[in-house]
Design an enzyme around this catalytic site. Sequence first.
Site, PDB file in Angstrom:
ATOM      1  N   GLU A  17      67.128  40.923 -40.358  1.00 34.96           N
ATOM      2  CA  GLU A  17      66.412  42.157 -40.703  1.00 34.96           C
ATOM      3  C   GLU A  17      65.126  42.289 -39.878  1.00 34.96           C
ATOM      4  O   GLU A  17      64.769  43.393 -39.450  1.00 34.96           O
ATOM      5  CB  GLU A  17      66.106  42.164 -42.205  1.00 34.96           C
ATOM      6  CG  GLU A  17      65.960  43.554 -42.773  1.00 34.96           C
ATOM      7  CD  GLU A  17      66.131  43.565 -44.293  1.00 34.96           C
ATOM      8  OE1 GLU A  17      67.270  43.726 -44.756  1.00 34.96           O
ATOM      9  OE2 GLU A  17      65.127  43.408 -45.006  1.00 34.96           O
ATOM     10  N   GLU A  56      66.163  43.381 -36.562  1.00 42.96           N
ATOM     11  CA  GLU A  56      66.556  44.796 -36.619  1.00 42.96           C
ATOM     12  C   GLU A  56      65.325  45.709 -36.655  1.00 42.96           C
ATOM     13  O   GLU A  56      65.283  46.741 -35.972  1.00 42.96           O
ATOM     14  CB  GLU A  56      67.425  45.030 -37.870  1.00 42.96           C
ATOM     15  CG  GLU A  56      68.003  46.435 -37.953  1.00 42.96           C
ATOM     16  CD  GLU A  56      68.782  46.695 -39.242  1.00 42.96           C
ATOM     17  OE1 GLU A  56      69.127  45.732 -39.965  1.00 42.96           O
ATOM     18  OE2 GLU A  56      69.026  47.886 -39.529  1.00 42.96           O
ATOM     19  N   CYS A  64      69.303  44.990 -49.519  1.00 43.32           N
ATOM     20  CA  CYS A  64      69.925  43.856 -50.224  1.00 43.32           C
ATOM     21  C   CYS A  64      70.205  44.172 -51.685  1.00 43.32           C
ATOM     22  O   CYS A  64      71.031  43.518 -52.312  1.00 43.32           O
ATOM     23  CB  CYS A  64      69.077  42.600 -50.084  1.00 43.32           C
ATOM     24  SG  CYS A  64      67.348  42.869 -50.347  1.00 43.32           S
ATOM     25  N   SER A  96      68.810  49.380 -43.766  1.00 39.02           N
ATOM     26  CA  SER A  96      69.057  48.295 -42.816  1.00 39.02           C
ATOM     27  C   SER A  96      70.547  47.956 -42.832  1.00 39.02           C
ATOM     28  O   SER A  96      71.168  47.924 -43.892  1.00 39.02           O
ATOM     29  CB  SER A  96      68.245  47.068 -43.239  1.00 39.02           C
ATOM     30  OG  SER A  96      68.777  45.916 -42.648  1.00 39.02           O
ATOM     31  N   LYS A 107      76.094  43.772 -58.189  1.00 38.79           N
ATOM     32  CA  LYS A 107      76.647  42.820 -57.209  1.00 38.79           C
ATOM     33  C   LYS A 107      78.156  42.676 -57.378  1.00 38.79           C
ATOM     34  O   LYS A 107      78.867  42.330 -56.444  1.00 38.79           O
ATOM     35  CB  LYS A 107      75.975  41.450 -57.360  1.00 38.79           C
ATOM     36  CG  LYS A 107      74.545  41.399 -56.848  1.00 38.79           C
ATOM     37  CD  LYS A 107      74.482  41.197 -55.345  1.00 38.79           C
ATOM     38  CE  LYS A 107      73.053  41.255 -54.853  1.00 38.79           C
ATOM     39  NZ  LYS A 107      72.953  41.573 -53.431  1.00 38.79           N
ATOM     40  N   GLU A 144      79.332  45.400 -55.294  1.00 38.60           N
ATOM     41  CA  GLU A 144      79.105  45.056 -53.876  1.00 38.60           C
ATOM     42  C   GLU A 144      80.207  44.108 -53.374  1.00 38.60           C
ATOM     43  O   GLU A 144      80.758  44.291 -52.294  1.00 38.60           O
ATOM     44  CB  GLU A 144      77.724  44.400 -53.696  1.00 38.60           C
ATOM     45  CG  GLU A 144      77.449  43.961 -52.253  1.00 38.60           C
ATOM     46  CD  GLU A 144      76.119  43.207 -52.087  1.00 38.60           C
ATOM     47  OE1 GLU A 144      75.138  43.558 -52.757  1.00 38.60           O
ATOM     48  OE2 GLU A 144      76.077  42.278 -51.256  1.00 38.60           O
ATOM     49  N   GLU A 156      84.477  46.710 -46.822  1.00 35.90           N
ATOM     50  CA  GLU A 156      83.847  46.372 -45.529  1.00 35.90           C
ATOM     51  C   GLU A 156      83.158  45.005 -45.577  1.00 35.90           C
ATOM     52  O   GLU A 156      82.724  44.498 -44.552  1.00 35.90           O
ATOM     53  CB  GLU A 156      82.868  47.471 -45.086  1.00 35.90           C
ATOM     54  CG  GLU A 156      81.683  47.742 -45.996  1.00 35.90           C
ATOM     55  CD  GLU A 156      81.983  48.720 -47.131  1.00 35.90           C
ATOM     56  OE1 GLU A 156      83.171  48.979 -47.408  1.00 35.90           O
ATOM     57  OE2 GLU A 156      81.017  49.211 -47.750  1.00 35.90           O
ATOM     58  N   CYS A 162      64.742  41.582 -58.834  1.00 32.47           N
ATOM     59  CA  CYS A 162      65.886  40.898 -59.478  1.00 32.47           C
ATOM     60  C   CYS A 162      65.484  40.061 -60.680  1.00 32.47           C
ATOM     61  O   CYS A 162      66.326  39.797 -61.538  1.00 32.47           O
ATOM     62  CB  CYS A 162      66.584  39.989 -58.487  1.00 32.47           C
ATOM     63  SG  CYS A 162      67.431  40.890 -57.218  1.00 32.47           S
TER      64      CYS A 162
HETATM   65 FE1  HC1 Z   1      68.533  39.620 -55.740  1.00 35.18          FE
HETATM   66 FE2  HC1 Z   1      69.078  39.223 -53.332  1.00 35.18          FE
HETATM   67  S1  HC1 Z   1      67.012  38.966 -54.254  1.00 35.18           S
HETATM   68  S2  HC1 Z   1      69.440  41.220 -54.395  1.00 35.18           S
HETATM   69  O1  HC1 Z   1      67.158  41.011 -55.687  1.00 35.18           O
HETATM   70  O2  HC1 Z   1      68.407  40.119 -51.756  1.00 35.18           O
HETATM   71  O3  HC1 Z   1      70.883  40.144 -57.506  1.00 35.18           O
HETATM   72  O4  HC1 Z   1      67.730  37.204 -57.425  1.00 35.18           O
HETATM   73  O5  HC1 Z   1      70.488  37.467 -55.086  1.00 35.18           O
HETATM   74  O6  HC1 Z   1      71.959  39.220 -52.281  1.00 35.18           O
HETATM   75  O7  HC1 Z   1      68.609  36.436 -52.206  1.00 35.18           O
HETATM   76  C1  HC1 Z   1      69.931  39.924 -56.966  1.00 35.18           C
HETATM   77  C2  HC1 Z   1      68.015  38.103 -56.850  1.00 35.18           C
HETATM   78  C3  HC1 Z   1      69.743  38.325 -54.879  1.00 35.18           C
HETATM   79  C4  HC1 Z   1      70.860  39.182 -52.644  1.00 35.18           C
HETATM   80  C5  HC1 Z   1      68.813  37.470 -52.592  1.00 35.18           C
END
Ligand code: HC1
Length: 569
Positions: A278, A281, A298, A318, A357, A360, A365, A503
């Site tokens: 990142e 980038e 993320c 990103s 998640k 996700e 992809e 998170c």
């Molecule tokens: Fe998160 Fe992440 S910090 S998104 O906030 O970028 O869920 O804890 O795991 O993938 O590392 C959540 C937390 C986590 C990702 C990281």
Amino acid sequence: MIKLKINGMPVEVKKGTKILQAAQMLHIDIPHLCYHPDQRVKARCRICSVEVIGKKRLLAACATECWDGMEVFTDTKVVRDTQRGILQLIMADHEENCLTCPRNGNCVLQQLCSRFNVLRPNLTHVSEAIPVKTTNPSLVHDPEKCVKCGRCIRVCKDVQGIEAIGFAGRSTGLKVTTPYGEEFNKTDCVLCGQCTVVCPVGALVEKDDTNRVLEAVFNPHKVVIVQTAPSVRVALGDAFGLPDGSIVTKKMVSALRMIGFDKVFDTNYGADLTITEEAEELIDRLKNNKKMPMTTSCCPAWVNFMEKHYPDEIAHLSSTKSPMSIFSAVAKTQYAKQENIAPENIFSVAIMPCIAKKYEAKRPELGRGGIADTDAVITTRGLIKLIKYIGIDFCNLPESEFDNPMGESTGAGAIFGATGGVMEAALRTAYEWMTGGKPMPTLEYLPVRGFDGIKEAQVEIAGHTLKIAVVHTLKNAAFIMDKIRSGQCEYDFIEVMACPGGCVGGGGQPVTTTFAVTKKRMKALYMIDRNSKLRKSHENPYLKKLYAEFLEKPGSEKAHQLLHTHYHA
Ligand code: HC1
Ligand code: SF4
């Protein structure tokens, strides 16, 4: 100060204090269902009704401010009969399959019924049965368990600004529903899961993938690896009676080994890798006049939000994959090759404080050849369930270390779990790379820390003023995106996390999560960073090795193929 008496006991409170809070100061728990400490008070359920001398009717303790000389009684016969009556009415319309309910054991209604000795009254259900919604990857909505407290509606509207759910109907037909009763993923819902944290019962819960994980663990043909998100280690202890914000990393690792995972790795390793890509980038976008501002990507609920609500602005996201997905992509390629395991024999589990998640992980992809890189996502709540199922005495567990190579991480990876953490981690690396190796004057960049909804700062780097913003909750994100859309936005780089506090306050965290608890978890993550030997992502030795032996360098073509993704406008 205001002086009053509750059950004959004197107490002094600040002006504006409600009876419910004053009672808490005297260690009296007035029963409540619709009240939540972080929400607007609506006084819908009236189960907190109390008697106040001089008032003919009972008053709702959650909504009534204390006054000087007030005399409150929380335990008279009329109060108790009213509270039991309300509970009986709720139970008359409540599906009574507590034993199979995901909230069995931590349901507020169950606790109240037990406390008030309320058994199901012999009344027939008057309201129409409403089917359970289960076809999206993250959320389960069972209206038969709903107590119509409205907490989910308030969090969705007031915190996230989404309004994917609301009340419909009247009287016995009143229900919480999506518009036209649509499945959640067909509505404006972004699957952030905040409604599942505030729901006091089992009406809104996450999709449970723990059985799928156990099946993989019992399958001798699978190498089952697990990664744990940065914020799980500071939230898990709450469920086992440890103080809020306890750091339980090493006990968590031991517990995961006892559950049967073959390798216990760390999402923080993936977070370090996300940062190097990142930061590269960001520098590339700045140098080559590409789409600005760049925003982090993320947080999966934030990505869903962009795709659903700002598809025209998607190029700001990103392209770097999230730590979870970057980790799994490396696991199923370089790690599989190094360990001589067929990628299809690796079952990659992610323990996340998040229910988006789960969605996700299913994005096509983010896999290869039709097979997902992340095979299952379970939440902090899911991990608590597994630990209890195995019968582990968590508090007295010996401590142990993550496996390597993907268990090695820096303090920068740890702070990802708090709002502002990704920005701070990215600055530590980008600053050094933009200045030809000069470290940031202060490693702990305080302007991006704290609980403010929108934080802004300017960082001078090698003659360039980098304008940054850090945002949490989607209501705040919409404010920033509207500015971007109308061309009034000067930022270069923006971090967005959907959940309050990042998170640490995620939609998959224990249901006891409140803003106050979230703040303690944030502190704990900064403590982990402070105590880390390495605090900059690009200094992670296993990352350096990965680039040297496999990916060449950050931003290389190979790195792009494996570690970057695209979104759906
Ligand atoms: Fe998160 Fe992440 S910090 S998104 O906030 O970028 O869920 O804890 O795991 O993938 O590392 C959540 C937390 C986590 C990702 C990281
Ligand atoms: Fe609203 Fe988030 Fe719940 Fe969806 S998951 S209904 S967006 S609070």
